[in-house]
Each structure stands twice: as C-alpha cells, then as structure tokens.
Design a protein around this motif. Structure first.
Motif, mmCIF file in Angstrom:
data_model
loop_
_atom_site.group_PDB
_atom_site.id
_atom_site.type_symbol
_atom_site.label_atom_id
_atom_site.label_comp_id
_atom_site.label_asym_id
_atom_site.label_seq_id
_atom_site.Cartn_x
_atom_site.Cartn_y
_atom_site.Cartn_z
ATOM 1 N N UNK A 1 -24.668 62.988 20.253
ATOM 2 C CA UNK A 1 -23.327 62.876 19.704
ATOM 3 C C UNK A 1 -23.217 61.669 18.766
ATOM 4 N N UNK A 2 -23.739 60.534 19.198
ATOM 5 C CA UNK A 2 -23.665 59.321 18.376
ATOM 6 C C UNK A 2 -24.487 59.447 17.099
ATOM 7 N N UNK A 3 -25.674 60.042 17.210
ATOM 8 C CA UNK A 3 -26.513 60.242 16.023
ATOM 9 C C UNK A 3 -25.838 61.174 15.031
ATOM 10 N N UNK A 4 -25.346 62.303 15.516
ATOM 11 C CA UNK A 4 -24.705 63.270 14.639
ATOM 12 C C UNK A 4 -23.417 62.700 14.042
ATOM 13 N N UNK A 5 -22.647 61.998 14.844
ATOM 14 C CA UNK A 5 -21.401 61.402 14.359
ATOM 15 C C UNK A 5 -21.640 60.374 13.270
ATOM 16 N N UNK A 6 -22.625 59.505 13.478
ATOM 17 C CA UNK A 6 -22.944 58.505 12.458
ATOM 18 C C UNK A 6 -23.508 59.150 11.200
#
Length: 142
Positions: free
Chosen positions: A58-63
């Motif tokens: 989630x954090x990778x995709x969001x960033x």
C-alpha cells in the motif's frame, strides 16, 4: 524547461507538498498523509477500524502513484506555461490553485464513492490538500 528538469521539478514540488502534509499531520493530530490514503484506496486495504493500511504494498503504490501524479501535473504545467507568457510566482500559484481545485474534486469524490474509504477528517484534509497544491505550484517556479 526541458523534460528532465520538469520531472525533477515535479518530484521536488511533490516532495514539498508531501512534507507539508506530514507536518500538518503532526500539528493537527490527524493523519493527512496523501500516499497512505492513496495506497489504501488503490489496494482496498482499509483496516476494519477504518484506518489506512501501512502495508509495504500500500505504501509503495501510494507513494509511486502520488509522485507520478505530481510529475504529470508538472508536465501539464510545462505545456500550458507558455500561455502565461512569463514564468512567475503568481502564475505558479494560479496553477497550484487550478491543480488544487482538481484535487478537491478528486479527493472529495474518492472518499464519498470508494467502497472501503478510510476514515478521514475530510474538511481538514481537503483544506491542506488545497494549501499543498499552492505550495506545489509555487515550487515549480523555483
């Protein structure tokens, strides 16, 4: 501004906006971090409590999505920038206002329509989103 300079400017402007949202989160006590909300909504990983996901995915995709959008806005500014005749801070702020307006519509709609939207203080989030886009537009002028 050549393509590489535009990509760098978009990345730096997005970083500045992201930093503003992190600082606003600390000051207000509410989570206002764009990549966390964006990643949670893109992966549908909202926690049962309504909190955002902090999974690596989630954090990778969001960033990644957040910075791609920022670079796309910078590339758009590069294309419409000649219409302003001159690159000035005022024109950067005007572009930031326009981008902020788009973001308000996007985020307001996303939180209302997403089936697993995380909990958010929406008025506060949208206010800082708009301020962040003003900073974004001004940063493109530096």
């Amino acid at each position: 501004m050549d393509m590489l300079s535009t990509i760098i400017a978009g990345t730096v402007a997005t970083f500045g906006m992201t930093l503003l949202m992190v600082l606003a989160s600390f000051v207000t006590g509410y989570n206002l971090r764009i990549p966390q909300f964006l990643g949670t909504m893109l992966t549908f990983e909202t926690k049962p409590s309504g909190d955002v996901s902090r999974s690596s995915r989630s954090l990778l995709l969001g960033n990644f999505a957040h910075y791609c959008i920022g670079v796309c806005f910078a590339l758009l500014y590069k294309q419409i920038h000649p219409a302003f005749y001159k690159s000035t801070s005022v024109n950067g702020l005007l572009f930031g206002m326009a981008a902020g307006g788009v973001a308000l519509i996007f985020w307001g709609s996303a939180f209302r329509l997403h089936p697993l939207a995380p909990k958010v203080n929406l008025p506060l989030y949208l206010a800082f989103i708009f301020l962040g886009h003003l900073l974004f537009g001004a940063t493109l002028q530096i």
